[in-house]
Design a protein around this motif. Sequence first.
Motif, PDB file in Angstrom:
ATOM      1  N   ARG A  33       0.826  -1.208   0.000  1.00 22.35           N
ATOM      2  CA  ARG A  33       0.000   0.000   0.000  1.00 22.35           C
ATOM      3  C   ARG A  33       0.858   1.254   0.000  1.00 22.35           C
ATOM      4  O   ARG A  33       0.507   2.255  -0.604  1.00 22.35           O
ATOM      5  N   LYS A  34       1.979   1.189   0.707  1.00 28.60           N
ATOM      6  CA  LYS A  34       2.867   2.346   0.783  1.00 28.60           C
ATOM      7  C   LYS A  34       3.489   2.645  -0.580  1.00 28.60           C
ATOM      8  O   LYS A  34       3.671   3.796  -0.956  1.00 28.60           O
ATOM      9  N   LYS A  35       3.796   1.601  -1.348  1.00 21.53           N
ATOM     10  CA  LYS A  35       4.440   1.766  -2.645  1.00 21.53           C
ATOM     11  C   LYS A  35       3.451   1.812  -3.805  1.00 21.53           C
ATOM     12  O   LYS A  35       3.852   1.739  -4.974  1.00 21.53           O
ATOM     13  N   GLU A  36       2.173   1.934  -3.499  1.00 25.18           N
ATOM     14  CA  GLU A  36       1.145   1.898  -4.536  1.00 25.18           C
ATOM     15  C   GLU A  36       1.285   3.065  -5.514  1.00 25.18           C
ATOM     16  O   GLU A  36       1.065   2.916  -6.704  1.00 25.18           O
ATOM     17  N   TYR A  37       1.676   4.223  -5.029  1.00 20.53           N
ATOM     18  CA  TYR A  37       1.876   5.371  -5.900  1.00 20.53           C
ATOM     19  C   TYR A  37       3.057   6.178  -5.389  1.00 20.53           C
ATOM     20  O   TYR A  37       3.430   6.098  -4.216  1.00 20.53           O
ATOM     21  N   TYR A  38       3.654   6.961  -6.266  1.00 18.87           N
ATOM     22  CA  TYR A  38       4.863   7.707  -5.921  1.00 18.87           C
ATOM     23  C   TYR A  38       4.530   8.898  -5.048  1.00 18.87           C
ATOM     24  O   TYR A  38       3.574   9.619  -5.299  1.00 18.87           O
ATOM     25  N   GLN A  39       5.344   9.104  -4.025  1.00 18.81           N
ATOM     26  CA  GLN A  39       5.244  10.290  -3.192  1.00 18.81           C
ATOM     27  C   GLN A  39       6.599  10.975  -3.218  1.00 18.81           C
ATOM     28  O   GLN A  39       7.629  10.323  -3.053  1.00 18.81           O
ATOM     29  N   SER A  40       6.577  12.282  -3.431  1.00 17.36           N
ATOM     30  CA  SER A  40       7.846  13.005  -3.426  1.00 17.36           C
ATOM     31  C   SER A  40       8.422  12.995  -2.014  1.00 17.36           C
ATOM     32  O   SER A  40       7.688  12.842  -1.034  1.00 17.36           O
ATOM     33  N   ARG A  44       6.587  12.830   1.762  1.00 13.25           N
ATOM     34  CA  ARG A  44       6.883  11.750   2.694  1.00 13.25           C
ATOM     35  C   ARG A  44       7.306  12.293   4.056  1.00 13.25           C
ATOM     36  O   ARG A  44       6.847  11.826   5.094  1.00 13.25           O
TER      37      ARG A  44
END
Length: 61
Positions: A33-40, A44
């Motif tokens: 779930r944490k890696k489901e979409y990119y966060q800058s 973060r």
Amino acid sequence: MSEIYVKENESLDNALKRFKRATAKAGVMQDLRKKEYYQSPSVRRRKKSEAARKNKNKRYY
């Protein structure tokens, strides 16, 4: 990756339940779930500090 072996005379439901428990314990779904979409990196950091602030408030009360 979590793997289990189906025991003799074990139902598929019980094996599936053990597999789900093993993946939850290993943190696979949480990581997914944490890696489901990119966060800058800035987002973060902001989320991490918000979570720390929230936990601090929980401990305070």
